[in-house]
Design a protein around this motif. Structure first.
Motif, mmCIF file in Angstrom:
data_model
loop_
_atom_site.group_PDB
_atom_site.id
_atom_site.type_symbol
_atom_site.label_atom_id
_atom_site.label_comp_id
_atom_site.label_asym_id
_atom_site.label_seq_id
_atom_site.Cartn_x
_atom_site.Cartn_y
_atom_site.Cartn_z
ATOM 1 N N TRP A 1 -10.374 64.381 -28.492
ATOM 2 C CA TRP A 1 -9.270 63.704 -27.819
ATOM 3 C C TRP A 1 -9.566 63.510 -26.336
ATOM 4 O O TRP A 1 -9.214 62.482 -25.751
ATOM 5 C CB TRP A 1 -7.976 64.518 -27.993
ATOM 6 C CG TRP A 1 -7.469 64.482 -29.406
ATOM 7 C CD1 TRP A 1 -7.452 65.493 -30.307
ATOM 8 C CD2 TRP A 1 -6.923 63.338 -30.073
ATOM 9 N NE1 TRP A 1 -6.937 65.068 -31.507
ATOM 10 C CE2 TRP A 1 -6.595 63.754 -31.392
ATOM 11 C CE3 TRP A 1 -6.685 62.029 -29.695
ATOM 12 C CZ2 TRP A 1 -6.038 62.875 -32.315
ATOM 13 C CZ3 TRP A 1 -6.135 61.155 -30.610
ATOM 14 C CH2 TRP A 1 -5.820 61.581 -31.910
ATOM 15 N N THR A 2 -10.233 64.500 -25.733
ATOM 16 C CA THR A 2 -10.621 64.335 -24.331
ATOM 17 C C THR A 2 -11.592 63.183 -24.156
ATOM 18 O O THR A 2 -11.461 62.353 -23.250
ATOM 19 C CB THR A 2 -11.252 65.636 -23.808
ATOM 20 O OG1 THR A 2 -10.314 66.713 -23.968
ATOM 21 C CG2 THR A 2 -11.625 65.502 -22.326
ATOM 22 N N LEU A 3 -12.584 63.120 -25.040
ATOM 23 C CA LEU A 3 -13.548 62.027 -24.964
ATOM 24 C C LEU A 3 -12.878 60.677 -25.233
ATOM 25 O O LEU A 3 -13.238 59.670 -24.615
ATOM 26 C CB LEU A 3 -14.675 62.257 -25.977
ATOM 27 C CG LEU A 3 -15.555 63.488 -25.718
ATOM 28 C CD1 LEU A 3 -16.583 63.645 -26.845
ATOM 29 C CD2 LEU A 3 -16.256 63.367 -24.381
ATOM 30 N N LEU A 4 -11.904 60.675 -26.157
ATOM 31 C CA LEU A 4 -11.196 59.427 -26.448
ATOM 32 C C LEU A 4 -10.421 58.945 -25.226
ATOM 33 O O LEU A 4 -10.460 57.754 -24.872
ATOM 34 C CB LEU A 4 -10.248 59.633 -27.627
ATOM 35 C CG LEU A 4 -9.408 58.409 -28.035
ATOM 36 C CD1 LEU A 4 -10.312 57.251 -28.453
ATOM 37 C CD2 LEU A 4 -8.444 58.776 -29.165
ATOM 38 N N VAL B 1 -11.081 55.507 -23.070
ATOM 39 C CA VAL B 1 -10.058 54.482 -22.821
ATOM 40 C C VAL B 1 -9.941 54.198 -21.323
ATOM 41 O O VAL B 1 -9.833 53.033 -20.900
ATOM 42 C CB VAL B 1 -8.703 54.936 -23.403
ATOM 43 C CG1 VAL B 1 -7.598 53.988 -22.971
ATOM 44 C CG2 VAL B 1 -8.773 55.002 -24.915
ATOM 45 N N VAL B 2 -9.969 55.257 -20.501
ATOM 46 C CA VAL B 2 -9.879 55.067 -19.050
ATOM 47 C C VAL B 2 -11.062 54.258 -18.529
ATOM 48 O O VAL B 2 -10.912 53.328 -17.729
ATOM 49 C CB VAL B 2 -9.802 56.435 -18.337
ATOM 50 C CG1 VAL B 2 -9.922 56.260 -16.837
ATOM 51 C CG2 VAL B 2 -8.497 57.133 -18.686
ATOM 52 N N VAL B 3 -12.279 54.609 -18.995
ATOM 53 C CA VAL B 3 -13.466 53.872 -18.563
ATOM 54 C C VAL B 3 -13.377 52.406 -19.000
ATOM 55 O O VAL B 3 -13.730 51.494 -18.244
ATOM 56 C CB VAL B 3 -14.732 54.537 -19.123
ATOM 57 C CG1 VAL B 3 -15.954 53.668 -18.881
ATOM 58 C CG2 VAL B 3 -14.930 55.903 -18.492
ATOM 59 N N LEU B 4 -12.885 52.170 -20.218
ATOM 60 C CA LEU B 4 -12.758 50.793 -20.714
ATOM 61 C C LEU B 4 -11.760 49.998 -19.879
ATOM 62 O O LEU B 4 -12.014 48.839 -19.508
ATOM 63 C CB LEU B 4 -12.337 50.814 -22.182
ATOM 64 C CG LEU B 4 -12.161 49.444 -22.848
ATOM 65 C CD1 LEU B 4 -13.472 48.678 -22.835
ATOM 66 C CD2 LEU B 4 -11.651 49.611 -24.278
#
Length: 425
Positions: free
Chosen positions: A53-56, A60-63
Motif C-alpha cells: 500500500w505504501t508503494l501504491l 500514485v503521487v509520482v504519477l
C-alpha cells in the motif's frame, strides 16, 4: 565455530549446514526453514503485504506529479519575465507580441543576450540593480535597437554615451500627460501616467528626444547612435509599468510597449540573473540548458537544511561516564523474559531452535563429538548410544519447527528424555 548455549544460535549451524540436516531427514527438496519457522518465500510475501500500500500511494503521487509536470505550462514568478503570469510579470505583452509574429527569446545571462542581439533585432533589458560595469558596457555595445526599462544610471549612461541620465527619485504625475514629442510610437500611445526621472545631459553631443516630461524630467528618452552598418536606437523608459501585467492596460501603456518591442521580428528579452557575472564574448553556461533557473537556489537551500539537520541530530560526543546499574538482573529472569517474548510473538521456531541447540550441545559433549562434526555424525553417534533409529534422532534434533504450543512442549519433553538416555549410556 562454538557450541554456545545462546537460544538464538542453532547447534545445527555449528555442526553443519541446514542442507546437510535436510539430507539426513530425507527432506532436501523442501524449502529451507529458518529458526523462526519462516522461509525466504514466506518472508518475501509478508514484506510485500506490508509495503504494497505504501508503494501504491508513492506510485500514485509520482504519477500525478509527472502528469502535472508535463501538462502544466512553463511559468515563473520572476518579475518582468515574459513567462510570469503574475501581477509583476510581463506575460501578457510577450503573448501579444508572439501573436503579432515577433519571436520572443527569453534569456537571463548578459553573454547570451549580447550574442543573440544582432543587427535588425531588439534587445529589451528589464530592471536590474546587479549589473557590473563590464556587463553594462557589453549591453551598450550591441548593434540591436536597445530598450531599457527601469534602468539605473550606470546602464543608461553607458548605452547613450552619457547623453542621457537618470535622476532620483522619479516623479509620477498626478494625471496622464501628453507625449510632447514627435516620435511616432509616442503619438500612437497618447497620454500616459508614467514615472518621470530621465533628463538629457546639457553637454550632450547628440539630440536626445524626451517624451512625457514633468518638472523637467521625462518618462522616455531616445538617442540615435551610429553603428558599423548604419544607426541604432537606444530608448530608455524610466517606469517599468508599461510591461507589467497589472498596469499594461492603463492609458496607452500597451501601445507604447508593443510599439517599442515589436519594431523587429526578433526580440531578445533579458531578465538579468542576480548571480550572473558573464559579459560579452563568454561562452554560455553548459549547465543552464540542463538545470532550471531555480536549481542553484534550491541546491543552496537544501544544503542549508542538511547542515541544520546535521547539527540538530548529531551525537554529542564527550567523556565517558561510568554509571552503576540500578539493579542486578538474574540469569533466570533473563531466560524467563526471553521466553515470554517468544510466547507473546509466537516465535515457536526460535524457542525450538534454542532447545535443540542446548540438547545438541549436551549430548555432543557427553559422547565426545567434536565441534567440527556435521549433523549426520552427531545423529549417528546419538543413535548408537541410545539405540534409537537415526531418522528419529535427526527429526528430533533437526526437524521442522513445531506448529503449536502443544508440539513445542512435547518437543521439550522428548529432548529431555533423549538427554537422559545419552547420560545413562
Amino acid at each position: 565455530m562454538t557450541l554456545g548455549t545462546d537460544p538464538g544460535t542453532d547447534l545445527g549451524a555449528g555442526l553443519g549446514s541446514p542442507a546437510a540436516a535436510a539430507a539426513a531427514t530425507d527432506a532436501a527438496t523442501s524449502p529451507v526453514v529458518t529458526g523462526d519457522g519462516t522461509t525466504a518465500g514466506s518472508r518475501a510475501a509478508r514484506r510485500w503485504r506490508r509495503a504494497r500500500w505504501t508503494l501504491l500511494v508513492l506510485g500514485v503521487v509520482v504519477l500525478v506529479v509527472a502528469v502535472l509536470a508535463v501538462t502544466r505550462p512553463v511559468t515563473s514568478s520572476t518579475p518582468y519575465a515574459p513567462d510570469n503570469p503574475g501581477p509583476d510579470g510581463a506575460r501578457a505583452v510577450a503573448q501579444v507580441l508572439g501573436r503579432q509574429g515577433v519571436d520572443v527569446e527569453h534569456v537571463t545571462r548578459v553573454a547570451d543576450a549580447v550574442s543573440a542581439a544582432g543587427p535588425g533585432t531588439t534587445l529589451l533589458v528589464t530592471p536590474s540593480s546587479y549589473l557590473l560595469p563590464e556587463q553594462a558596457d557589453a549591453l551598450a555595445g550591441v548593434e540591436a535597437d536597445l530598450v531599457l526599462i527601469g534602468a539605473d544610471d550606470l546602464l543608461v549612461g553607458a548605452a547613450t554615451d552619457g547623453d542621457a541620465g537618470r535622476v532620483h527619485p522619479a516623479a509620477t504625475p498626478g494625471s496622464p500627460v501628453a507625449p510632447g514629442c514627435d516620435l511616432p510610437v509616442a503619438r500612437r500611445a497618447g497620454t500616459l501616467q508614467l514615472g518621470a526621472g530621465l533628463e538629457a545631459n546639457p553637454d550632450a553631443s547628440r539630440d536626445v528626444t524626451l517624451c512625457w516630461t514633468a518638472d523637467d524630467r521625462a518618462a522616455l528618452a531616445q538617442v540615435e547612435l551610429p553603428t558599423a552598418g548604419g544607426t541604432r536606437t537606444v530608448t530608455a523608459v524610466d517606469d517599468a509599468a508599461l510591461v507589467r501585467n497589472d498596469t499594461v492596460l492603463d492609458d496607452g501603456n500597451a501601445a507604447l510597449a508593443l510599439g517599442l518591442l515589436g519594431a523587429h521580428e526578433t526580440l531578445v528579452w533579458l531578465v538579468p540573473d542576480p548571480l550572473d557575472t558573464s559579459a560579452a564574448g563568454e561562452p554560455s553556461d553548459p549547465g543552464g540548458a540542463v538545470l532550471p533557473s531555480w536549481a542553484g537556489v534550491v541546491g543552496l537551500w537544501a544544503l542549508l537544511v542538511v547542515g541544520v539537520a546535521a547539527v540538530w541530530r548529531a551525537r554529542r560526543l564527550g567523556p565517558l561516564v561510568a554509571e552503576e546499574l540500578p539493579v542486578v538482573v538474574r540469569a533466570t529472569e533473563t531466560t524467563r523474559g526471553r521466553g515470554r517474548l517468544y510466547r507473546r510473538t509466537r516465535s515457536r521456531g526460535h524457542a525450538a531452535a534454542g532447545l535443540r541447540a542446548a540438547s545438541a550441545e549436551v549430548v555432543a559433549r557427553r559422547l565426545g563429538v567434536p565441534r567440527s562434526a556435521d549433523p549426520t555424525t552427531l545423529t549417528e553417534a546419538v543413535s548408537r548410544a541410545t539405540g534409537r533409529p537415526t531418522r528419529d534422532v535427526a527429526d528430533l534434533l533437526y526437524g521442522p519447527p513445531p506448529p503449536d504450543d502443544g508440539a513445542l512442549v512435547e518437543l521439550a519433553r522428548r529432548l529431555d528424555t533423549l538427554e537422559s538416555e545419552v547420560h545413562r549410556s
